[in-house]
Design an enzyme around this catalytic site. Sequence first.
Site, PDB file in Angstrom:
ATOM      1  N   HIS A  66      -2.860   3.137  -4.496  1.00 27.91           N
ATOM      2  CA  HIS A  66      -2.256   2.660  -3.249  1.00 27.91           C
ATOM      3  C   HIS A  66      -0.873   2.069  -3.500  1.00 27.91           C
ATOM      4  CE1 HIS A  66      -5.536   3.515  -0.502  1.00 27.91           C
ATOM      5  NE2 HIS A  66      -6.405   3.050  -1.387  1.00 27.91           N
TER       6      HIS A  66
ATOM      7  N   ASP B 188       0.857  -1.191   0.000  1.00 28.18           N
ATOM      8  CA  ASP B 188       0.000   0.000   0.000  1.00 28.18           C
ATOM      9  C   ASP B 188       0.890   1.236   0.000  1.00 28.18           C
ATOM     10  OD1 ASP B 188      -2.276   1.812   0.454  1.00 28.18           O
ATOM     11  OD2 ASP B 188      -3.349  -0.015   0.992  1.00 28.18           O
TER      12      ASP B 188
ATOM     13  N   GLU C  35      -9.762   2.920  -5.164  1.00 28.33           N
ATOM     14  CA  GLU C  35      -9.330   4.277  -4.841  1.00 28.33           C
ATOM     15  C   GLU C  35      -8.120   4.738  -5.662  1.00 28.33           C
ATOM     16  OE1 GLU C  35     -10.914   4.551  -0.285  1.00 28.33           O
ATOM     17  OE2 GLU C  35      -8.948   3.642  -0.552  1.00 28.33           O
TER      18      GLU C  35
END
Length: 751
Positions: free
Chosen positions: A256, A184, A319
């Site tokens: 990420h 991440d 995201e």
Amino acid sequence: MKKIAILLFFSIAKIVIAQTIIPKPVSIVLQKDSLSLQNITQIIVSDSILLSYNEFIDSSLLPNYSATNSIVFDTALPLSTISLKINSALTQQDEYVLRINKESIEIEGTQKSIFYAIMSLNQLLFYAKNDKVACQIIHDYAAFTWRGMHLDVVRHFFPVSFIKKYIDILALHKMNTFHWHLTDDQGWRIEIKKYPKLTQIGSTRSETMLEKHFDPFQGDHTPYGGFYTQEEIKEVVSYAEKRQIVVVPEIEMPGHSIAALSAYPYLSCTKSNFTPRTSWGVSDDIFCTNDSVFHFIYDVLDEVIALFPSSYIHIGGDEAPKIRWKQCKVCQQNIKNHNLKDEHELQSFFISKIDSFLNTKQRKLIGWDEILEGGLAQHAAVMSWRGEQGGIQAATTNHAVVMCPGSHCYFDHYQGNQKTEPLAIGGYTTLKKVYDYNPIPKDLPQDKEKYILGAQGNVWTEYIQTQEHVMYMAMPRLCALSEVLWSPKSNRNYSNFTERLIPHFELLNKKNIRYANAMFDVQSYTKGKKTGLFVELLNDIKNSEIRFTADSTIPTSTSKIYTNVLPIQKSSTIKAQTFIKHQPKGAVFSQDYFIHKAIGAKIENYIAPSESYNQGGIYTLTDGIVGNVPWTSKEWLGWYESDMSLTMHLNETKDIFQMQCAFLKAAESWIHLPEEVEVRFYNEKDELINTKIIHAKEIERQYDENKSLWIDVNLKIKKINFRAKPLNKIPAGMPGSGLSAWLFCSEIALL
Ligand code: ACM
Ligand code: ZN
């Protein structure tokens, strides 16, 4: 046939306890007699492939008797044994049969499902308290094939010893999938031999944000890092495999990915210098779509595939803002070259390439539901986290789905009262909510149900720093989810579950597993009526009582027992607690009630709060509860891009001196004071007798430590029209600047 026996000695006690196995088996037929465990002397394995369970039986069954056991190899005897036998006629998902006879224990299943029988037996023997187990036949199988738990080891890192403990807990509850979130923005946690900088540079961040000090940022000034070597990964995968658990690795792309970009900036659109992030959230910088990115990802996935035998490989996909792709020549050229409509289709193109790559390696791609945007890759499976809609859409088009909607499956959310629980990311996902979850959405056509593989609980660790805290957040919600995923829906009952959970906690105590006690917490409902304010207290725990006080003292085992709705006649504090056998359980409930002249007033012609912040309904504004900070959604109502507007009719004309409006100011959550408040006062003839308009500056100036704006009234009134306008634009320099602000109100009080 080779037979190996393990000699067991059992010590003596005298209790037989009804079954409490979690997850609840499909069928249990109890019989009259009981088995004396002291008579069991051997474990017989009738097939050499079951020999692998010897070690396992040793570690999972014998600890119940660890003081006295010893293991001896011997020839088998028909009685006084625990026998493990393959039965290929058992064809349901993970089906097994466990018979407790008067003088023996028989287990039948597949090579795999025998493990689940051992897990059931493990629990049964624990409750047997070293002596007698009721004779019974347990016939059991699983409802879903994906029974998962996730763990984020990036935001905080947990060593292999803990990962094994986590896997043990999954195994005990017959969960079969461990989703390991390995990469991440804040760290890269898996050794990749071809790209050593991923861990040399990408595994360590310079420091970590303290609590929620996003703005202004406050860090702990302490470098934080860690990663797993490939040897350690193999050890975990093999450990899990023995416990019938598949480890699904997650390598995040295209978003990420700041830790990877820090190690190899050429993977980004801007080729700038990056460092692993020190706070949480979503980053604008993501992998570029240039050719070297795909070479890099294929290389990484080659090593990942070699380590993880799982049929699914998780590639993240959530995201990923498109702003860098919009400004990148290479990415824009890719959109043109491949006839794509926009950046969403470019993400879909990206994921489809990875999908094809994995398919050539006989693996399947799974990703978060954002991979639906721009078109779902041909063979991809979807993990539905932003509600169930993504899962429904994917299943409808014949794609496999794992459900983990935030509302029911995010175990990083609060599970009890925010005032008494440790700091969490937000949300409110109670044990009951998890237990009542059904992974098959109501709206899904029946012929598509088969695409729902199951569900999983997600444990993101932004605010979870220690191993104990991970367990606390996971447990006992994992127990509830295990029953959702294993037991038939018709067998499930929350009150019965909590009854079984109480002794199950003793098993967890023995294994040194932390868990939350929030299920014991007292819940409350408050209602204003014409005749006053009434508070209902309740819990979902059988054979318990709620004791309460109204004088601010902590309830004890001799305090008044709650039996009926409590009238609150004057402003006071109610404290309450659950007691079982005179022992306090869970946290102390404590609530201040403020009695004022608007309680019981009728509210009409109102603009409803936003669906997300309307838990208690409009009468939350007159329930005598001024909301707290940190805020919980139960006490506050929220309006977004609409005025808060209502008419309040008092039961009779009343002398009102002052009006209190409890507004919330929480800039980090985009919640601001209103831009304007307008109140019109009417007398008993419904004539407008006064109007007050208060502007932003004045509201800001008057707002006090009671989270309130006070308005002087000094009138005899019967009716009020109230309107508050949310702040139109969040000022520069604040989170969400330039966007609309939320308006939150918890109480409109008249004095
Ligand atoms: C997620 O929680 N961002 C999948
Ligand atoms: Zn680019």
